[in-house]
Design a protein around this motif. Structure first.
Motif, PDB file in Angstrom:
ATOM      1  N   LEU A   1      -3.649  -6.168  -1.555  1.00 15.70           N
ATOM      2  CA  LEU A   1      -2.946  -6.937  -0.535  1.00 15.70           C
ATOM      3  C   LEU A   1      -3.000  -8.437  -0.784  1.00 15.70           C
ATOM      4  O   LEU A   1      -2.082  -9.170  -0.401  1.00 15.70           O
ATOM      5  CB  LEU A   1      -3.527  -6.634   0.847  1.00 15.70           C
ATOM      6  CG  LEU A   1      -3.156  -5.267   1.440  1.00 15.70           C
ATOM      7  CD1 LEU A   1      -3.928  -5.024   2.724  1.00 15.70           C
ATOM      8  CD2 LEU A   1      -1.662  -5.178   1.700  1.00 15.70           C
TER       9      LEU A   1
ATOM     10  N   ALA B   1      -7.962  -1.715  -1.992  1.00 14.86           N
ATOM     11  CA  ALA B   1      -6.826  -1.911  -1.103  1.00 14.86           C
ATOM     12  C   ALA B   1      -6.708  -3.365  -0.675  1.00 14.86           C
ATOM     13  O   ALA B   1      -5.607  -3.933  -0.616  1.00 14.86           O
ATOM     14  CB  ALA B   1      -6.960  -1.002   0.113  1.00 14.86           C
TER      15      ALA B   1
ATOM     16  N   ASN C   1      -4.905  -2.861   6.491  1.00 13.98           N
ATOM     17  CA  ASN C   1      -5.181  -2.170   5.230  1.00 13.98           C
ATOM     18  C   ASN C   1      -6.236  -1.094   5.407  1.00 13.98           C
ATOM     19  O   ASN C   1      -6.092   0.034   4.936  1.00 13.98           O
ATOM     20  CB  ASN C   1      -5.638  -3.207   4.187  1.00 13.98           C
ATOM     21  CG  ASN C   1      -6.417  -2.578   3.053  1.00 13.98           C
ATOM     22  OD1 ASN C   1      -6.083  -1.490   2.622  1.00 13.98           O
ATOM     23  ND2 ASN C   1      -7.451  -3.253   2.589  1.00 13.98           N
TER      24      ASN C   1
ATOM     25  N   LEU D   1       0.807  -1.222   0.000  1.00 13.69           N
ATOM     26  CA  LEU D   1       0.000   0.000   0.000  1.00 13.69           C
ATOM     27  C   LEU D   1       0.845   1.280   0.000  1.00 13.69           C
ATOM     28  O   LEU D   1       0.507   2.220  -0.726  1.00 13.69           O
ATOM     29  CB  LEU D   1      -0.964  -0.006   1.186  1.00 13.69           C
ATOM     30  CG  LEU D   1      -2.114  -1.017   1.056  1.00 13.69           C
ATOM     31  CD1 LEU D   1      -3.018  -0.942   2.270  1.00 13.69           C
ATOM     32  CD2 LEU D   1      -2.922  -0.780  -0.214  1.00 13.69           C
TER      33      LEU D   1
END
Length: 543
Positions: A444, A440, A506, A414
């Motif tokens: 990941l 996001a 996240n 990120l």
């Protein structure tokens, strides 16, 4: 004094084709007085008054000599006249000569005695440093010396004995032939001596290097104040695995040993090599890179070692190779595993002898180069297969730095994505605030077979296609839209606890660290989120 009817308008021309300004046939540029004052201040603060005087005097001497030489071709009569240099000083706006006396230089009287008014140097010096102890019209004094030395074809030097910067009502310079000055000129000659300038320039270079090192250190310290700042020369390091790589790179940067950087394509091997170079004592010297897989054997050999004129077709001049170009600095060989056996042998010789021979030439040239190399191949296996020289392998791999793939350092995903997002938004003049929570999470949990390079390309694509102010799933390439797919195989499987830990982290990152907002996005209470974060921290510490 007469001005012969000359004006700057007659001497200056503007090229319509290049928009450049020329004084007679010489290209010139215009400086404002504020910039010249800043230059004077920086020189004095760096070198002291004595050193700054020497630099500006030599600069003025060169300016005067070159101006007289140019004028001798277009206006020879003006150069011969006693007031030619004074006229140009006035036309350039530097100073007004209100009185000029000239003798034949053979008697006790000086060759020239000039009363000057409105000297820009004296005004600047008085403004910057107050009343001076010594005359300060260094450039003007040097200009007059250079101009008259060219004009007479023998050494003429000027000395300033009155100066407005000292509090005198006017500036006065006197000029005479060197031999007529006698011992009086000796203290001033060092300002015209190239050897003294060389010594000062070496001192300045060392001071500049030290300043550059301190500036880079300060920039890195400031970068630590923000989680999303550029921590290590363009690399974002949050993961333990990558921090170990940076720590090792920092240590090896302090020595000149050869380093082999290994890892999958796209993990950032060249970034690591740049970091090693910039953290080393060679940081101000060249950093040269070459991709060994991008050129044929013949071209690669010529690029690395150079060639002599006539060594092969189209070799119409001598050309130094990259080893010579990188002399004093660092040479980075990317994809070193692609070298042919013949090139491997020549590279080994360079490393052993620290000298190169250009293609078609027998002369050996000494080089002082730090060699860094990188490969995505298993070079030891290549050695076993007979494709890579064992002696070269151990020469290159004095120290090995292994860069982990992006899928093994998810904490860096990120921050890297946000960095690329800001970079491309600035380039494309887009206003995109960030990634949606869903995106996001997808970033990941994707395996990133292309590593950082794939992530960068993905973000660029998303910035181009995003119609709103936030990147959503529809802006991503098809392979990221598949929730699992190929990423469910082998070592890519993650435990449910790991998925939850990464997803919670996240979300907290996506909302800028606001834990109450993160709890609301996750649909849980603030106290629940707090407990989960504590559990996740404990799990990482015991892992």
């Amino acid at each position: 004094m007469e001005n012969d009817g000359l004006s700057l308008k007659e001497m200056l021309t503007v090229s319509d084709e290049s928009n450049s300004l020329h004084f007679l046939d010489q290209r010139v540029i215009v400086f404002d007085l504020a910039s010249l004052a800043l230059l004077r201040k920086e020189l004095i603060d760096t070198l002291g008054f004595h050193g700054a005087c020497a630099i500006l005097t030599r600069f003025g001497y060169a300016h005067g000599w070159c101006t007289a030489k140019m004028l001798s071709q277009e206006f020879p009569d003006l150069v011969k006249q006693s007031h030619g240099g004074a006229l140009l000083h006035r036309l350039f706006g530097e100073v007004n000569t209100i009185e000029l006396k000239m003798s034949n230089g053979n008697d006790d009287e000086p060759l020239y005695e000039c009363i000057l008014k409105d000297s820009y140097e004296a005004e600047q010096h008085r403004l910057l440093y107050g009343k001076a102890d010594e005359p300060a019209c260094w450039t003007l004094m040097g200009y007059a010396s250079g101009y008259e030395s060219f004009k007479f074809g023998r050494e003429v030097y000027f000395i300033e004995d009155k100066c407005v910067a000292k509090g005198d009502p006017y500036c006065r310079i006197r000029g005479n032939f060197k031999e007529k000055w006698g011992d009086k000129i000796k203290p001033y000659l060092e300002f015209y001596a190239m050897s003294s300038a060389d010594i000062m320039l070496r001192d300045v270079s060392e001071k500049l290097r030290e300043t550059e090192r301190k500036l880079k250190q300060r920039q890195r310290q400031l970068g630590l104040l923000s989680r999303l700042n550029e921590d290590h020369h363009g690399m974002f390091v949050r993961s333990t695995e990558m921090q170990k790589v940076i720590d090792m790179a920092k240590r090896v940067a302090q020595v000149d040993s050869s380093v082999l950087i290994t890892g999958e394509s796209g993990v950032g091997k060249e970034r690591i090599s740049r970091y090693i170079h910039e953290a080393s004592c060679r940081s101000l010297a060249p950093f040269i890179t070459i991709n060994c897989a991008a050129l044929t054997e013949t071209l690669l050999e010529s690029e690395l070692f150079g060639h002599a004129k006539g060594a092969f077709t189209d070799a119409n001049r001598d050309r130094p190779g990259l080893f010579e170009e990188a002399n004093g600095g660092t040479l980075f060989l990317d994809e070193v595993g692609e070298l042919s056996p013949a090139t491997q042998a020549k590279l080994l010789r360079v490393l052993q002898e620290k000298e190169v021979r250009r293609v078609g030439e027998n002369r050996a040239r000494h080089v002082n180069v730090r060699l860094l190399s990188a490969t995505n191949r298993d070079l030891l296996q290549e050695v076993k297969n007979g494709n890579f020289r064992e002696d070269l392998y151990y020469r290159l791999k004095v120290i090995e730095v292994k860069v982990p793939p992006l899928r093994h350092r998810s904490e860096d995903i990120l921050p890297l994505a946000n960095f690329f997002l800001r970079m491309y938004c600035e380039q494309m003049q887009r206003k995109i605030n960030g990634f949606s929570t869903k995106v996001a999470s997808m970033l990941l949990h994707y395996a990133w077979p292309g590593n950082v390079r794939e992530l960068q390309n993905m973000v660029e694509r998303a910035v181009v296609l995003c119609p709103n102010n936030q990147i959503d799933a529809e802006d991503l390439p098809p392979e990221l839209l598949l929730p699992f797919g190929d990423n469910m195989s082998g070592n890519h499987l993650k435990s449910l606890a790991q998925v939850e830990r990464e997803y919670v982290a996240n979300v907290v990152t996506a909302v800028g660290g606001d834990k109450r907002l993160a709890a609301a996005k996750l649909g849980i209470g603030f106290s629940t989120l707090y407990k989960k974060l504590q559990q996740h921290q404990a799990a990482r510490e015991t892992a």
